[in-house]
Design a protein around this motif. Sequence first.
Motif, PDB file in Angstrom:
ATOM      1  N   PRO A   1      92.486  58.432   7.313  1.00 40.34           N
ATOM      2  CA  PRO A   1      91.288  58.805   8.259  1.00 40.34           C
ATOM      3  C   PRO A   1      91.309  60.183   8.874  1.00 40.34           C
ATOM      4  CG  PRO A   1      92.127  57.362   9.360  1.00 40.34           C
ATOM      5  CD  PRO A   1      93.113  57.393   8.352  1.00 40.34           C
ATOM      6  N   ASP A   2      92.480  60.871   9.205  1.00 36.44           N
ATOM      7  CA  ASP A   2      92.280  62.003  10.327  1.00 36.44           C
ATOM      8  C   ASP A   2      91.483  63.162   9.546  1.00 36.44           C
ATOM      9  OD1 ASP A   2      94.373  60.885  11.620  1.00 36.44           O
ATOM     10  OD2 ASP A   2      95.940  61.875  10.859  1.00 36.44           O
ATOM     11  N   LEU A   3      91.120  63.362   8.383  1.00 39.09           N
ATOM     12  CA  LEU A   3      90.276  64.574   7.810  1.00 39.09           C
ATOM     13  C   LEU A   3      88.982  64.089   8.247  1.00 39.09           C
ATOM     14  CD1 LEU A   3      90.510  67.231   6.446  1.00 39.09           C
ATOM     15  CD2 LEU A   3      90.104  65.922   4.371  1.00 39.09           C
ATOM     16  N   TYR A   4      88.612  62.452   8.039  1.00 41.55           N
ATOM     17  CA  TYR A   4      87.205  62.161   8.505  1.00 41.55           C
ATOM     18  C   TYR A   4      86.910  62.447  10.037  1.00 41.55           C
ATOM     19  CZ  TYR A   4      83.234  58.969   8.414  1.00 41.55           C
ATOM     20  OH  TYR A   4      82.161  58.288   8.274  1.00 41.55           O
ATOM     21  N   ARG A   5      88.043  61.898  10.792  1.00 43.95           N
ATOM     22  CA  ARG A   5      87.546  62.135  12.200  1.00 43.95           C
ATOM     23  C   ARG A   5      87.624  63.690  12.528  1.00 43.95           C
ATOM     24  NH1 ARG A   5      92.195  60.473  13.683  1.00 43.95           N
ATOM     25  NH2 ARG A   5      91.808  58.290  13.827  1.00 43.95           N
ATOM     26  N   GLN A   6      88.308  64.477  11.794  1.00 46.54           N
ATOM     27  CA  GLN A   6      88.078  65.923  12.099  1.00 46.54           C
ATOM     28  C   GLN A   6      86.757  66.411  11.646  1.00 46.54           C
ATOM     29  OE1 GLN A   6      89.625  70.292  10.711  1.00 46.54           O
ATOM     30  NE2 GLN A   6      91.245  68.829  10.919  1.00 46.54           N
ATOM     31  N   PHE A   7      85.966  66.059  10.563  1.00 46.52           N
ATOM     32  CA  PHE A   7      84.838  66.540   9.953  1.00 46.52           C
ATOM     33  C   PHE A   7      83.736  65.908  11.013  1.00 46.52           C
ATOM     34  CE2 PHE A   7      80.926  64.995   7.878  1.00 46.52           C
ATOM     35  CZ  PHE A   7      80.561  66.103   7.192  1.00 46.52           C
ATOM     36  N   GLY A   8      84.206  65.071  11.861  1.00 52.47           N
ATOM     37  CA  GLY A   8      83.102  64.470  12.845  1.00 52.47           C
ATOM     38  C   GLY A   8      82.962  65.556  14.019  1.00 52.47           C
ATOM     39  N   VAL A   9      84.160  66.217  14.256  1.00 53.26           N
ATOM     40  CA  VAL A   9      83.982  67.453  15.093  1.00 53.26           C
ATOM     41  C   VAL A   9      83.239  68.390  14.816  1.00 53.26           C
ATOM     42  CG1 VAL A   9      85.561  69.205  16.257  1.00 53.26           C
ATOM     43  CG2 VAL A   9      86.110  66.604  16.042  1.00 53.26           C
ATOM     44  N   TRP A  10      83.444  68.578  13.394  1.00 53.21           N
ATOM     45  CA  TRP A  10      82.486  69.788  12.744  1.00 53.21           C
ATOM     46  C   TRP A  10      81.265  69.605  12.697  1.00 53.21           C
ATOM     47  CZ3 TRP A  10      85.125  70.841   7.160  1.00 53.21           C
ATOM     48  CH2 TRP A  10      86.461  70.936   7.153  1.00 53.21           C
ATOM     49  N   THR A  11      80.806  68.350  12.361  1.00 47.44           N
ATOM     50  CA  THR A  11      79.387  68.029  12.534  1.00 47.44           C
ATOM     51  C   THR A  11      78.764  68.006  14.074  1.00 47.44           C
ATOM     52  OG1 THR A  11      79.604  65.524  12.712  1.00 47.44           O
ATOM     53  CG2 THR A  11      79.134  66.686  10.607  1.00 47.44           C
ATOM     54  N   ARG A  12      79.405  68.000  15.177  1.00 45.22           N
ATOM     55  CA  ARG A  12      79.248  68.108  16.392  1.00 45.22           C
ATOM     56  C   ARG A  12      79.090  69.511  16.855  1.00 45.22           C
ATOM     57  NH1 ARG A  12      82.185  63.085  16.823  1.00 45.22           N
ATOM     58  NH2 ARG A  12      84.078  63.955  17.370  1.00 45.22           N
ATOM     59  N   VAL A  13      79.937  70.218  16.353  1.00 54.86           N
ATOM     60  CA  VAL A  13      79.844  71.708  16.518  1.00 54.86           C
ATOM     61  C   VAL A  13      78.636  72.159  16.045  1.00 54.86           C
ATOM     62  CG1 VAL A  13      80.815  73.926  16.010  1.00 54.86           C
ATOM     63  CG2 VAL A  13      82.332  72.201  16.859  1.00 54.86           C
ATOM     64  N   ALA A  14      78.393  71.962  14.598  1.00 58.23           N
ATOM     65  CA  ALA A  14      77.098  72.304  13.943  1.00 58.23           C
ATOM     66  C   ALA A  14      75.840  71.869  14.547  1.00 58.23           C
ATOM     67  CB  ALA A  14      77.257  71.754  12.627  1.00 58.23           C
ATOM     68  N   THR A  15      75.746  70.728  15.123  1.00 56.49           N
ATOM     69  CA  THR A  15      74.744  70.145  15.932  1.00 56.49           C
ATOM     70  C   THR A  15      74.275  70.949  17.227  1.00 56.49           C
ATOM     71  OG1 THR A  15      74.972  67.896  15.078  1.00 56.49           O
ATOM     72  CG2 THR A  15      73.539  68.151  17.057  1.00 56.49           C
TER      73      THR A  15
ATOM     74  N   ALA B   1      75.933  80.670   8.361  1.00 58.85           N
ATOM     75  CA  ALA B   1      77.355  81.268   8.346  1.00 58.85           C
ATOM     76  C   ALA B   1      77.915  81.114   9.660  1.00 58.85           C
ATOM     77  CB  ALA B   1      77.046  82.545   8.006  1.00 58.85           C
ATOM     78  N   SER B   2      76.950  81.101  10.802  1.00 60.74           N
ATOM     79  CA  SER B   2      77.490  80.974  12.152  1.00 60.74           C
ATOM     80  C   SER B   2      78.275  79.700  12.285  1.00 60.74           C
ATOM     81  CB  SER B   2      76.216  81.047  13.078  1.00 60.74           C
ATOM     82  OG  SER B   2      76.874  80.766  14.642  1.00 60.74           O
ATOM     83  N   VAL B   3      77.726  78.388  11.686  1.00 60.08           N
ATOM     84  CA  VAL B   3      78.455  77.243  11.841  1.00 60.08           C
ATOM     85  C   VAL B   3      79.898  77.484  11.143  1.00 60.08           C
ATOM     86  CG1 VAL B   3      78.696  75.002  11.047  1.00 60.08           C
ATOM     87  CG2 VAL B   3      76.462  75.682  11.797  1.00 60.08           C
ATOM     88  N   ALA B   4      79.961  78.183  10.120  1.00 59.45           N
ATOM     89  CA  ALA B   4      81.152  78.394   9.432  1.00 59.45           C
ATOM     90  C   ALA B   4      82.182  79.134  10.079  1.00 59.45           C
ATOM     91  CB  ALA B   4      80.990  79.020   7.877  1.00 59.45           C
ATOM     92  N   ALA B   5      81.553  80.271  10.732  1.00 63.60           N
ATOM     93  CA  ALA B   5      82.365  81.082  11.458  1.00 63.60           C
ATOM     94  C   ALA B   5      82.999  80.470  12.656  1.00 63.60           C
ATOM     95  CB  ALA B   5      81.739  82.455  11.797  1.00 63.60           C
TER      96      ALA B   5
ATOM     97  N   SER C   1      73.524  65.061   3.242  1.00 63.91           N
ATOM     98  CA  SER C   1      74.944  64.665   3.330  1.00 63.91           C
ATOM     99  C   SER C   1      75.260  64.905   4.909  1.00 63.91           C
ATOM    100  CB  SER C   1      75.979  65.719   2.698  1.00 63.91           C
ATOM    101  OG  SER C   1      75.832  65.338   1.415  1.00 63.91           O
ATOM    102  N   PHE C   2      75.164  63.842   5.781  1.00 61.56           N
ATOM    103  CA  PHE C   2      75.606  63.729   7.189  1.00 61.56           C
ATOM    104  C   PHE C   2      74.455  64.611   7.844  1.00 61.56           C
ATOM    105  CE2 PHE C   2      79.671  62.873   4.926  1.00 61.56           C
ATOM    106  CZ  PHE C   2      79.931  61.632   5.581  1.00 61.56           C
ATOM    107  N   MET C   3      73.953  65.857   7.850  1.00 63.16           N
ATOM    108  CA  MET C   3      73.346  66.762   8.416  1.00 63.16           C
ATOM    109  C   MET C   3      71.958  67.065   7.841  1.00 63.16           C
ATOM    110  SD  MET C   3      75.707  68.960  11.185  1.00 63.16           S
ATOM    111  CE  MET C   3      74.366  69.289  11.958  1.00 63.16           C
ATOM    112  N   GLY C   4      71.156  66.404   7.239  1.00 66.78           N
ATOM    113  CA  GLY C   4      69.954  66.964   6.804  1.00 66.78           C
ATOM    114  C   GLY C   4      70.233  68.030   5.812  1.00 66.78           C
ATOM    115  N   HIS C   5      69.462  69.243   5.986  1.00 63.05           N
ATOM    116  CA  HIS C   5      69.645  70.507   5.209  1.00 63.05           C
ATOM    117  C   HIS C   5      70.754  71.239   5.619  1.00 63.05           C
ATOM    118  CE1 HIS C   5      67.197  72.555   8.031  1.00 63.05           C
ATOM    119  NE2 HIS C   5      67.460  73.833   7.193  1.00 63.05           N
TER     120      HIS C   5
END
Length: 276
Positions: A253-267, A226-230, A116-120
């Motif tokens: 789509p605002d929530l979808y756009r915000q999720f893109g920020v989450w994945t960039r932070v996680a990356t 847990a670091s990503v979540a924090a 789902s979007f980011m491997g494991h």
Amino acid sequence: MRIYICADMEGITGLVDADDVQPGGRDYERGRTMMTEDVNAAVRGALTAGATTVTVNDAHGPMRNLLPDALHPAARLVRGKPKLMSMLEGLDATYDAMVCIGFHSRAGTLGVLSHSFMGHEIEDMWLDERPVGEIGFTHATAAALGVPVVMLSGDDAGCAEMTAWDPSVTCVAVKYANDRFAADLSPVAEARQAIEAAVADSLTTRPAAMTPSSHTATLVVRWQSASVAATLLGIPGVTSADSRTVQASGTLPDLYRQFGVWTRVATALTHQAPYC
């Protein structure tokens, strides 16, 4: 008729391994050709159905996978990153329908290259308490914009996931998962003929125009780290469900756009390869 094609790579005809879909992989360049030809089949089907505009969004990884000089000349290509709307960049209510090519099943399923979007890094996701991956989240966001998803190609697990989400979507299985990195493949010519025919048929019988929705949805994501979540708790509106799970509510789509920020932070925090 304006048609939007969202093109991922893991569900493309013939591809089964990370080396097929990651830049630098020993078979990645061949994978790019396979992806381009699956998309070309979809473009031909759209034109047969009467499309006057066909926009293709390269939605996989670096988003520079499709070969522009080999893409059907009738198609416009959205390429590169970052994109504020990622897999749905440029999609709006002026489009009559969306087609999903090369999609895969969500994390935790026994599908080819499932994630789902980011491997494991993403272990699970829920949208309004319903398990979701790229298929469901993309479908829900397109629907909120007023654009129906009419067709999807991928492996049999991805097709089953889309059918469970919306049984009205026409699905074409181009391979059948034996495991996460192994599959029984449909013959290439047969798979592309099926994609072309399914796109043409689904657009000919597409549903009536949808009304854009302002429904407030809740997205929950459980991370491996847990670091990503924090870290994500620093974004206004993001709350913690537990040490590795965050959630937020908003309209699509605002929530979808915000999720893109989450994945960039996680990356930025993890630097992890997509398939481990």
